[in-house]
Scaffold this active site. Structure first.
Site, PDB file in Angstrom:
ATOM      1  N   TYR A   1      -7.212  -8.716   4.908  1.00 19.74           N
ATOM      2  CA  TYR A   1      -6.237  -7.639   5.175  1.00 19.74           C
ATOM      3  C   TYR A   1      -6.848  -6.552   6.072  1.00 19.74           C
ATOM      4  CZ  TYR A   1      -3.651  -3.347   4.058  1.00 19.74           C
ATOM      5  OH  TYR A   1      -2.972  -2.161   4.135  1.00 19.74           O
TER       6      TYR A   1
ATOM      7  N   LYS B   1      -6.247  -5.173  10.177  1.00 19.93           N
ATOM      8  CA  LYS B   1      -6.038  -3.797  10.648  1.00 19.93           C
ATOM      9  C   LYS B   1      -7.047  -3.456  11.751  1.00 19.93           C
ATOM     10  CE  LYS B   1      -2.697  -3.021   7.751  1.00 19.93           C
ATOM     11  NZ  LYS B   1      -1.300  -2.960   8.213  1.00 19.93           N
TER      12      LYS B   1
ATOM     13  N   SER C   1      -4.284   6.161   0.335  1.00 16.38           N
ATOM     14  CA  SER C   1      -3.457   5.721  -0.803  1.00 16.38           C
ATOM     15  C   SER C   1      -2.160   6.513  -0.772  1.00 16.38           C
ATOM     16  CB  SER C   1      -4.171   5.987  -2.128  1.00 16.38           C
ATOM     17  OG  SER C   1      -5.473   5.435  -2.111  1.00 16.38           O
TER      18      SER C   1
HETATM   19  N1  LIG Z   1       0.831   2.110   0.857  1.00 16.35           N
HETATM   20  C1  LIG Z   1      -0.444   2.378   1.137  1.00 16.35           C
HETATM   21  O1  LIG Z   1      -1.155   3.070   0.381  1.00 16.35           O
HETATM   22  C2  LIG Z   1      -1.044   1.863   2.428  1.00 16.35           C
HETATM   23  C3  LIG Z   1      -2.415   2.064   2.649  1.00 16.35           C
HETATM   24  C4  LIG Z   1      -2.970   1.597   3.834  1.00 16.35           C
HETATM   25  C5  LIG Z   1      -2.161   0.971   4.777  1.00 16.35           C
HETATM   26  N2  LIG Z   1      -0.843   0.779   4.523  1.00 16.35           N
HETATM   27  C6  LIG Z   1      -0.045   0.050   5.523  1.00 16.35           C
HETATM   28  O2  LIG Z   1       1.181   0.729   5.753  1.00 16.35           O
HETATM   29  C7  LIG Z   1       2.221  -0.221   5.987  1.00 16.35           C
HETATM   30  C8  LIG Z   1       3.383   0.028   5.037  1.00 16.35           C
HETATM   31  O3  LIG Z   1       2.896  -0.008   3.719  1.00 16.35           O
HETATM   32  P1  LIG Z   1       3.871   0.002   2.450  1.00 16.35           P
HETATM   33  O4  LIG Z   1       3.109   0.582   1.323  1.00 16.35           O
HETATM   34  O5  LIG Z   1       5.199   0.566   2.837  1.00 16.35           O
HETATM   35  O6  LIG Z   1       3.987  -1.563   2.191  1.00 16.35           O
HETATM   36  P2  LIG Z   1       5.268  -2.422   1.721  1.00 16.35           P
HETATM   37  O7  LIG Z   1       4.753  -3.746   1.276  1.00 16.35           O
HETATM   38  O8  LIG Z   1       6.102  -1.641   0.764  1.00 16.35           O
HETATM   39  O9  LIG Z   1       6.073  -2.590   3.089  1.00 16.35           O
HETATM   40  C9  LIG Z   1       5.754  -3.547   4.066  1.00 16.35           C
HETATM   41  C10 LIG Z   1       7.057  -4.180   4.515  1.00 16.35           C
HETATM   42  O10 LIG Z   1       6.745  -5.159   5.525  1.00 16.35           O
HETATM   43  C11 LIG Z   1       7.673  -6.233   5.338  1.00 16.35           C
HETATM   44  N3  LIG Z   1       7.137  -7.457   5.942  1.00 16.35           N
HETATM   45  C12 LIG Z   1       6.084  -8.207   5.518  1.00 16.35           C
HETATM   46  N4  LIG Z   1       5.938  -9.291   6.309  1.00 16.35           N
HETATM   47  C13 LIG Z   1       6.912  -9.220   7.253  1.00 16.35           C
HETATM   48  C14 LIG Z   1       7.283 -10.049   8.345  1.00 16.35           C
HETATM   49  N5  LIG Z   1       6.628 -11.184   8.637  1.00 16.35           N
HETATM   50  N6  LIG Z   1       8.339  -9.674   9.094  1.00 16.35           N
HETATM   51  C15 LIG Z   1       9.029  -8.541   8.815  1.00 16.35           C
HETATM   52  N7  LIG Z   1       8.731  -7.718   7.799  1.00 16.35           N
HETATM   53  C16 LIG Z   1       7.673  -8.055   7.018  1.00 16.35           C
HETATM   54  C17 LIG Z   1       7.851  -6.351   3.839  1.00 16.35           C
HETATM   55  O11 LIG Z   1       9.063  -7.014   3.513  1.00 16.35           O
HETATM   56  C18 LIG Z   1       7.807  -4.899   3.391  1.00 16.35           C
HETATM   57  O12 LIG Z   1       9.105  -4.354   3.228  1.00 16.35           O
HETATM   58  C19 LIG Z   1       1.601  -1.609   5.825  1.00 16.35           C
HETATM   59  O13 LIG Z   1       1.283  -2.104   7.100  1.00 16.35           O
HETATM   60  C20 LIG Z   1       0.337  -1.332   5.039  1.00 16.35           C
HETATM   61  O14 LIG Z   1      -0.672  -2.289   5.308  1.00 16.35           O
HETATM   62  C21 LIG Z   1      -0.270   1.206   3.364  1.00 16.35           C
END
Ligand SMILES: NC(=O)c1ccc[n+]([C@@H]2O[C@H](COP(=O)([O-])OP(=O)(O)OC[C@H]3O[C@@H](n4cnc5c(N)ncnc54)[C@H](O)[C@@H]3O)[C@@H](O)[C@H]2O)c1
Length: 254
Positions: free
Chosen positions: A132, A136, A161
């Site tokens: 993962y 990134k 987070s």
């Molecule tokens: N939440 C956190 O603390 C955090 C921390 C670091 C990075 N991030 C990054 O921020 C972004 C959003 O995070 P989040 O917490 O909202 O995650 P989340 O899992 O709630 O949202 C990600 C969305 O991407 C969609 N998705 C996955 N594969 C897909 C595809 N092939 N085509 C279209 N859509 C697809 C999923 O259906 C989901 O709704 C992500 O890229 C995540 O890696 C989040």
């Protein structure tokens, strides 16, 4: 400004869209259908792993907020499909449609094996802790390549987070609140120039893990502060706690 938001049905996406839908013309997409999003912008269900679908989505937009993908550790095959390929498709769509601004949801896990207590800045070397995190780091590298070759600007946000409120000791350094996340993304969309910037997605400008003072230069001014929760969380430690920024992710798969 017409903005494509990927991962719009996810945690960060949904809250962002609710906060900004009156300020931007939004094209919203996710692999999941989401009826609520239909009311907040033009929703188009699509799979980021399919280039033709991404090319279709990006037609006529001015900027992309790329949040879509697998948001935690998974198998290499899943990460490859949704994150490596999905992010590559976003950059190809930007190149083909002349889109010059991307806000990329990177992660602290791109530098997960950096030690804590050194307040690393945006220039810290990639030291991913998982497939993962590698995806990134790859996204940040694509950002640099597409900037040099095609003039596309990217703000890569190494998000910590994202939680309503902090819940454990690590969050003293990694927490970002919902409204600060929204603010940071909007600042990245509105900044006059961002080149290829790296900002930390945390509710502070400087802490033991991250030196995020560059984010202040584009006007990021966090409204929340994990220190307000210190008493509640400082003694809450997860199992497998490590001395690395990525926390327990550094132990996955060992
Ligand atoms: N939440 C956190 O603390 C955090 C921390 C670091 C990075 N991030 C990054 O921020 C972004 C959003 O995070 P989040 O917490 O909202 O995650 P989340 O899992 O709630 O949202 C990600 C969305 O991407 C969609 N998705 C996955 N594969 C897909 C595809 N092939 N085509 C279209 N859509 C697809 C999923 O259906 C989901 O709704 C992500 O890229 C995540 O890696 C989040």
């Amino acid at each position: 400004m017409k903005v494509l938001v990927t991962g719009a049905a996810g945690h960060i996406g949904k809250n962002l869209v609710k906060a900004i839908h009156q300020d931007y013309e939004l094209v919203l997409t996710d692999i999941k259908q989401d009826e609520e999003l239909d009311k907040l912008g033009l929703f188009q269900q699509a799979d980021l792993a399919v280039l033709e679908e991404v090319l279709q989505l990006a037609k006529g937009v001015d900027a992309i907020v790329h949040l879509g993908g697998i948001a935690t550790e998974s198998t290499y095959e899943q990460i490859n499909r949704n994150n490596f390929n999905g992010t590559y498709h976003i950059y190809e769509a930007a190149r083909k449609h002349g889109i010059k601004r991307i806000v990329f949801a990177s992660s602290n896990h791109a530098v997960g094996f950096q030690p804590i207590n050194q307040s690393i800045g945006p220039d810290a070397s990639h030291l991913p802790d998982t497939y993962y995190g590698s995806s990134k780091a790859f996204g940040e590298n694509l950002a640099n390549m597409y900037n040099k070759k095609h003039g596309i600007e990217t703000a890569s946000l190494r998000i910590g987070s994202y939680l309503e409120k902090p819940s454990e000791h690590r969050n003293l350094n990694t927490w970002i609140s919902v409204r600060d996340m929204n603010q940071l993304i909007v600042r990245c969309l509105e900044a006059e120039q961002i080149g290829t910037s790296v900002f930390y997605g945390v509710s502070s400008l400087h802490n033991d893990y991250f030196d995020n003072r560059d984010a202040a230069k584009i006007g990021y001014d966090p409204e929340d502060n994990p220190e307000d929760y210190r008493e509640e969380i400082e003694n809450v430690k997860m199992e497998n706690v490590t001395d690395y920024i990525g926390g327990m992710f550094t132990n996955f798969g060992r």
